[in-house]
Write a protein that holds these residues in place. Structure first.
Motif, PDB file in Angstrom:
ATOM      1  N   ARG A  85      69.745  16.808  69.885  1.00 28.55           N
ATOM      2  CA  ARG A  85      69.810  15.367  70.065  1.00 28.55           C
ATOM      3  C   ARG A  85      71.242  14.877  70.200  1.00 28.55           C
ATOM      4  NH1 ARG A  85      65.440  14.551  65.434  1.00 28.55           N
ATOM      5  NH2 ARG A  85      65.810  16.777  65.349  1.00 28.55           N
ATOM      6  N   MET A 127      52.075   8.898  67.322  1.00 29.44           N
ATOM      7  CA  MET A 127      52.994   9.397  68.343  1.00 29.44           C
ATOM      8  C   MET A 127      54.033   8.366  68.740  1.00 29.44           C
ATOM      9  SD  MET A 127      53.788  12.154  69.897  1.00 29.44           S
ATOM     10  CE  MET A 127      52.384  13.276  69.999  1.00 29.44           C
ATOM     11  N   SER A 163      55.791   6.698  66.891  1.00 31.19           N
ATOM     12  CA  SER A 163      56.957   6.806  66.011  1.00 31.19           C
ATOM     13  C   SER A 163      57.892   7.920  66.457  1.00 31.19           C
ATOM     14  CB  SER A 163      56.521   7.034  64.560  1.00 31.19           C
ATOM     15  OG  SER A 163      55.907   8.292  64.398  1.00 31.19           O
ATOM     16  N   PHE A 164      57.440   8.739  67.389  1.00 35.82           N
ATOM     17  CA  PHE A 164      58.254   9.824  67.942  1.00 35.82           C
ATOM     18  C   PHE A 164      58.648   9.555  69.396  1.00 35.82           C
ATOM     19  CE2 PHE A 164      55.490  11.672  64.716  1.00 35.82           C
ATOM     20  CZ  PHE A 164      56.390  12.359  63.921  1.00 35.82           C
ATOM     21  N   CYS A 175      51.377  11.548  74.111  1.00 38.08           N
ATOM     22  CA  CYS A 175      52.717  11.193  74.601  1.00 38.08           C
ATOM     23  C   CYS A 175      52.625  10.191  75.746  1.00 38.08           C
ATOM     24  CB  CYS A 175      53.457  12.447  75.051  1.00 38.08           C
ATOM     25  SG  CYS A 175      53.951  13.552  73.710  1.00 38.08           S
ATOM     26  N   VAL A 214      62.656  13.894  73.466  1.00 42.13           N
ATOM     27  CA  VAL A 214      61.804  14.333  72.369  1.00 42.13           C
ATOM     28  C   VAL A 214      61.368  15.772  72.618  1.00 42.13           C
ATOM     29  CG1 VAL A 214      59.649  13.937  71.102  1.00 42.13           C
ATOM     30  CG2 VAL A 214      60.957  11.985  71.980  1.00 42.13           C
ATOM     31  N   ILE A 258      58.748  18.613  71.086  1.00 41.48           N
ATOM     32  CA  ILE A 258      57.596  18.849  70.218  1.00 41.48           C
ATOM     33  C   ILE A 258      57.275  20.336  70.219  1.00 41.48           C
ATOM     34  CG2 ILE A 258      55.140  18.386  69.840  1.00 41.48           C
ATOM     35  CD1 ILE A 258      55.548  15.681  71.217  1.00 41.48           C
ATOM     36  N   ASP A 287      61.508  17.338  67.065  1.00 42.60           N
ATOM     37  CA  ASP A 287      61.256  16.044  66.437  1.00 42.60           C
ATOM     38  C   ASP A 287      59.901  16.040  65.730  1.00 42.60           C
ATOM     39  OD1 ASP A 287      63.551  14.291  67.718  1.00 42.60           O
ATOM     40  OD2 ASP A 287      62.703  15.508  69.325  1.00 42.60           O
ATOM     41  N   LEU A 288      58.978  16.824  66.257  1.00 46.03           N
ATOM     42  CA  LEU A 288      57.631  16.913  65.710  1.00 46.03           C
ATOM     43  C   LEU A 288      57.140  18.348  65.845  1.00 46.03           C
ATOM     44  CD1 LEU A 288      54.861  15.711  64.751  1.00 46.03           C
ATOM     45  CD2 LEU A 288      54.395  15.206  67.170  1.00 46.03           C
ATOM     46  N   ARG A 310      57.511  16.534  60.512  1.00 40.77           N
ATOM     47  CA  ARG A 310      58.800  16.322  61.168  1.00 40.77           C
ATOM     48  C   ARG A 310      59.770  17.469  60.854  1.00 40.77           C
ATOM     49  NH1 ARG A 310      56.948  11.202  60.080  1.00 40.77           N
ATOM     50  NH2 ARG A 310      57.395   9.610  61.672  1.00 40.77           N
TER      51      ARG A 310
END
Length: 309
Positions: A9, A64, A66-67, A104, A176, A178, A227-228, A258
């Motif tokens: 990130r 989702m 929140s991500f 997503c 993001v 995942i 991130d997830l 997370r």
């Protein structure tokens, strides 16, 4: 964490400075208000049909949205290394991946990619997940085999292991990341879960073997930190991994967090590996990651929500 190394990130931020809406398989099932009121857990464990379990597990973590924010580019990294079929437990369940893509998209993602660097025969390794994601009418699933799609990237100068490696360019530019690994045994590292799964985003995995595989996994996790994490434990390959055939245990659940270290530690604790139970600290890369502050393996001290649907 002291002497914090740059992660994916931070890399993306520095690079920016320098230069069908539907939930597939939706059942309409709602999360009980009592679970929402109890606060967002560190780990969610949901037993049920793959798509439904994924959706509820992510909703328990805040949903989702929140991500993933509108306009985001998302990379989903499942395990697509082997073309052994669903029943052998060597690859992520297609319905797990399809549900993540749908969520997503519903959250407003501009672009969603499902990427992996298969160990052999990319077009065969991806076909089941490609078929599941065909409902989106996009080229979402890719086996990234060609070196031109990778970029040499500095990981860190600190502590042990390699300092640079070639990472898929689309991962470096994603907003993001995942991780969606299948839960399985690995003869070299005891387990293959979200941390080890990040090896599927680099071009030359041999360099990690040369410098010490477990330490290399941890070094990579300082940069590629999802991130997830959604671990597919619908069926667990508990022996003769990573490619089997081995003992496959039907568990019909997913684990979400997370924290990649916590998610992996939870999977280690819950399932049988080569006929035995293990503690997270017995898996070298999980213990090292905990010691380096990348995440937490002390799951007994975390807020865990577990439900069955």
């Amino acid at each position: 964490m002291e002497n914090r190394t740059i992660n994916r990130r931070d890399f993306l931020k520095s690079q920016l400075k320098a230069i069908a809406w539907m939930a597939v398989g939706a059942s309409g099932l709602l999360i009980p208000r009592s679970l929402i009121a109890a606060g967002t857990p560190d780990l969610s464990i949901v037993k049920g049909p793959p798509g439904t379990a994924v959706r509820i597990a992510v909703d328990l973590l805040g949903g989702m949205k929140s991500f993933v924010k509108p306009g985001h580019k998302v990379v989903i990294k499942p395990n697509m290394s082997f073309a052994n079929g669903l029943k052998n437990g060597t690859a992520t369940h297609p319905e797990v991946v399809r549900e993540l893509v749908a969520m997503c998209k519903k959250a407003g993602a501009m672009k969603v990619q499902v990427l992996d660097h298969p160990l052999s025969g990319g077009e065969f390794c991806t076909r089941e997940i490609e078929a599941a994601c065909a409902v989106f009418n996009e080229d979402i699933v890719t086996a990234v085999m060609d070196g031109q799609f990778y970029q040499k990237t500095k990981i860190s100068d600190s502590w042990f292991g390699f300092n640079k490696t070639d990472i898929i360019k689309d991962v470096l530019s994603a907003d993001v990341l995942i991780a969606a690994p299948v839960a399985k045994h690995n003869y070299a590292t005891d387990v293959s879960l979200s941390m080890k799964g990040m090896m599927g985003l680099v071009y030359d995995r041999w360099e990690m073997h040369q410098t010490g595989l477990n330490s290399g996994i941890v070094k990579l996790a300082t940069f590629l930190r999802p991130d997830l994490v959604v671990i597919d434990a619908t069926r667990v390959l508990s022996s003769h991994g990573p490619n089997g055939p081995g003992k496959v245990i039907p568990m019909n659940m997913v684990i979400a967090s997370r924290d990649m270290v916590a998610a992996d530690a939870q999977a280690v604790k819950m399932f049988e590996w080569e006929g035995k139970r293990k503690e997270p600290k017995q898996v070298d890369h999980i213990r090292l990651a905990h010691e380096k502050g990348i995440g937490r393996m002390d799951i007994e001290n975390l807020n865990v929500k577990q439900i069955e649907v």
